[in-house]
Design a protein around this motif. Sequence first.
Motif, short mmCIF file in Angstrom:
data_model
loop_
_atom_site.label_atom_id
_atom_site.label_comp_id
_atom_site.label_asym_id
_atom_site.label_seq_id
_atom_site.Cartn_x
_atom_site.Cartn_y
_atom_site.Cartn_z
N ALA A 249 3.06 -17.62 -75.43
CA ALA A 249 3.61 -18.08 -76.70
C ALA A 249 4.88 -18.92 -76.47
O ALA A 249 5.05 -19.98 -77.09
CB ALA A 249 3.91 -16.89 -77.60
N PRO B 292 -4.12 -15.44 -77.53
CA PRO B 292 -4.26 -14.04 -77.94
C PRO B 292 -2.94 -13.50 -78.47
O PRO B 292 -1.87 -13.85 -77.99
CB PRO B 292 -4.67 -13.32 -76.65
CG PRO B 292 -4.21 -14.23 -75.54
CD PRO B 292 -4.31 -15.62 -76.08
N ILE B 293 -3.01 -12.66 -79.48
CA ILE B 293 -1.81 -12.09 -80.10
C ILE B 293 -1.11 -11.16 -79.10
O ILE B 293 -1.75 -10.35 -78.42
CB ILE B 293 -2.18 -11.31 -81.38
CG1 ILE B 293 -2.79 -12.27 -82.39
CG2 ILE B 293 -0.96 -10.63 -81.97
CD1 ILE B 293 -3.30 -11.59 -83.64
N GLY B 294 0.21 -11.28 -79.01
CA GLY B 294 1.00 -10.38 -78.17
C GLY B 294 1.33 -10.92 -76.79
O GLY B 294 2.06 -10.26 -76.04
N ASP B 295 0.83 -12.09 -76.43
CA ASP B 295 1.13 -12.68 -75.12
C ASP B 295 2.42 -13.49 -75.23
O ASP B 295 2.41 -14.67 -75.57
CB ASP B 295 -0.03 -13.57 -74.67
CG ASP B 295 0.09 -13.95 -73.20
OD1 ASP B 295 1.22 -13.92 -72.67
OD2 ASP B 295 -0.94 -14.30 -72.59
N ARG B 296 3.55 -12.85 -74.95
CA ARG B 296 4.84 -13.51 -75.13
C ARG B 296 5.04 -14.67 -74.17
O ARG B 296 5.61 -15.70 -74.54
CB ARG B 296 5.99 -12.50 -74.93
CG ARG B 296 6.06 -11.40 -75.96
CD ARG B 296 7.36 -10.65 -75.87
NE ARG B 296 7.71 -10.26 -74.51
CZ ARG B 296 8.80 -9.57 -74.19
NH1 ARG B 296 9.66 -9.22 -75.13
NH2 ARG B 296 9.04 -9.25 -72.94
N GLN C 125 5.00 -14.76 -86.16
CA GLN C 125 3.93 -14.79 -85.16
C GLN C 125 4.27 -13.98 -83.91
O GLN C 125 3.40 -13.28 -83.38
CB GLN C 125 3.66 -16.23 -84.75
CG GLN C 125 3.04 -17.10 -85.84
CD GLN C 125 1.63 -16.68 -86.19
OE1 GLN C 125 1.39 -16.18 -87.29
NE2 GLN C 125 0.71 -16.87 -85.28
N ILE C 126 5.51 -14.09 -83.42
CA ILE C 126 5.85 -13.44 -82.14
C ILE C 126 6.89 -12.34 -82.28
O ILE C 126 7.23 -11.69 -81.29
CB ILE C 126 6.32 -14.48 -81.11
CG1 ILE C 126 7.60 -15.18 -81.56
CG2 ILE C 126 5.25 -15.53 -80.87
CD1 ILE C 126 8.14 -16.17 -80.54
N TRP D 140 8.05 -19.14 -89.70
CA TRP D 140 6.65 -18.84 -89.38
C TRP D 140 6.52 -18.29 -87.97
O TRP D 140 5.77 -17.35 -87.72
CB TRP D 140 5.83 -20.12 -89.53
CG TRP D 140 4.39 -19.96 -89.15
CD1 TRP D 140 3.39 -19.44 -89.93
CD2 TRP D 140 3.78 -20.30 -87.89
NE1 TRP D 140 2.19 -19.45 -89.24
CE2 TRP D 140 2.41 -19.96 -87.98
CE3 TRP D 140 4.27 -20.85 -86.71
CZ2 TRP D 140 1.53 -20.18 -86.93
CZ3 TRP D 140 3.38 -21.06 -85.66
CH2 TRP D 140 2.03 -20.72 -85.78
N LEU E 284 -0.54 -22.10 -80.46
CA LEU E 284 -0.25 -20.68 -80.71
C LEU E 284 -1.42 -19.96 -81.37
O LEU E 284 -1.72 -18.81 -81.03
CB LEU E 284 1.00 -20.55 -81.58
CG LEU E 284 2.35 -20.72 -80.89
CD1 LEU E 284 3.48 -20.72 -81.91
CD2 LEU E 284 2.57 -19.63 -79.85
N THR E 285 -2.06 -20.61 -82.31
CA THR E 285 -3.18 -19.95 -83.00
C THR E 285 -4.38 -19.74 -82.07
O THR E 285 -5.21 -18.86 -82.34
CB THR E 285 -3.63 -20.79 -84.21
OG1 THR E 285 -3.88 -22.15 -83.80
CG2 THR E 285 -2.56 -20.80 -85.29
#
Length: 374
Positions: A184, A177-181, A35-36, A31, A173-174
Motif C-alpha cells: 500500500a 489485498p487488504i492489510g498489505d501495508r 483504506q490503510i 479516503w 490500491l484497490t
Amino acid sequence: MTKGNRLLGGALMLTGVNLLLRFAGTAFQVWLSGQIGAAGIGLLQLILSVNLLALTLGTAGGRTTAMYLTAEALGQKRPGDADRLLSGCFVYSIVCSGAVSITLFLHAPKLAQEWIGTADALPALRTWASFLPVVTLSGVMTGYFTAANRIGTLAAVEVAEQLFVIAATAAILTALPIGDRAEACRAVVLGSCLGAVLTLACLMFLYTRCAGKTDSSIPVAGRVLRCALPLAVADDLKAGVSALENLMVPRRLALFSGTVDPLAAFGRISGMVFPVLMFPAAILSSLAEVLIPELARCAAIGSRRRIRYLVRRNLRVTLLYGLICGGVMFLLADELCGWLYPNQPIVSLMRRFALLVPMLYCDLIADAMTKGLG
C-alpha cells in the motif's frame, strides 16, 4: 500589465489551482486513512519523511536556483542567459539526484530496518530511489515556468498531475489485498512518481516548442553553484532535522504507558491533523511561488523600495490570515474532526496544534521571501 497586477494575477491563478489541488489531496488523504488505517498512515508518513530528505538532498537547491536565476535573467531582458542557466541547473540536478538515488537504493534495507523500524518500508524506499532524478528534474522545470510567468501553463499541468496521481494510486490500491501495508505504501509512492514523470514530459515538450537558439556565453557553472550550494546546505539541514524529528516521535511515544500504538498515534498527528491545518495555506503557497521570482527581479534591478513594501505587506497579511485560520480551527475542531475523521480521537490534537498555525504560515512566507532575495 503593471508589476502589481502581474503579481496579483499570478497569485490569484495559483491560489485557485492550489486550493483545488489541496482539496483533492485532503479528500484523498481522508479516503486513504480509511483504506490503510491510522497505523498505515503513520508508516507512510515515516517513509515520506525519508523520501523528502532524499528529495531535498537530490534537489540540492536546484529548483529554487532555476527559479531565481531565470527570474533574474528575464528581469534584465536576457532570455538567452535564462536558457543557458536552465541547462546548467539540469546538469547540476542530474548529478546530485543521481548520487542520492544510488545511495538510497543501496542502503534502503538498512534505512527501513534501523531508521523506520520495519522492513515494510523497503519497497516504497526503493521505488522512490528509482524515480528520484525524474522528480528533481520535474521540480527544476516548474521553477523555470514559474519564473517565466507562465502560470497558466504550469497550473494546467499541475492539475493534470494531481488528478493522474490520485487516479493511479487509487487504482493500484484497490487491486491490492487488504492489510498489505508494504504494498500500500509503495502504491502511494509509485503514484506520486508517475505523476512527476507526466509533469516532466509535459513541461519539457512545452519548453522545447518555444525555446529559441541560445548564443549566450555566461559562466553557467559558477553562477549555478554560487546560488545552489548555500540553498542546498540550508534546505538539507532543515529537511534533516524534520526527518529526524519524525523518525524519533514514534519511538519516544512507545515509552509512554498510555500509548497503545505509537505508529497510529503518529499517523493521526502527521497524516490527519496537519493536512487539515495546512489546507488554508494553499493560498500562501501560491503567494510564495510568485514572491520568489518577483523579489528576485526587484533585487536584480535594485528596486529596494518595492522590496520593502512587499516584505512588510506580506508579513502583516500572513500573520492576520494565520490568526484567523488558527482561531477558526480551534473553535470548530469538534465539527471538523467529526466530519472528516468520525472514528478517530483527534479533537484535542486539532485544538493544540491549531495554536501553532500563525507561526507555521509566517514561516512559509518568510522562507520564500528570503530565497527570493538570494
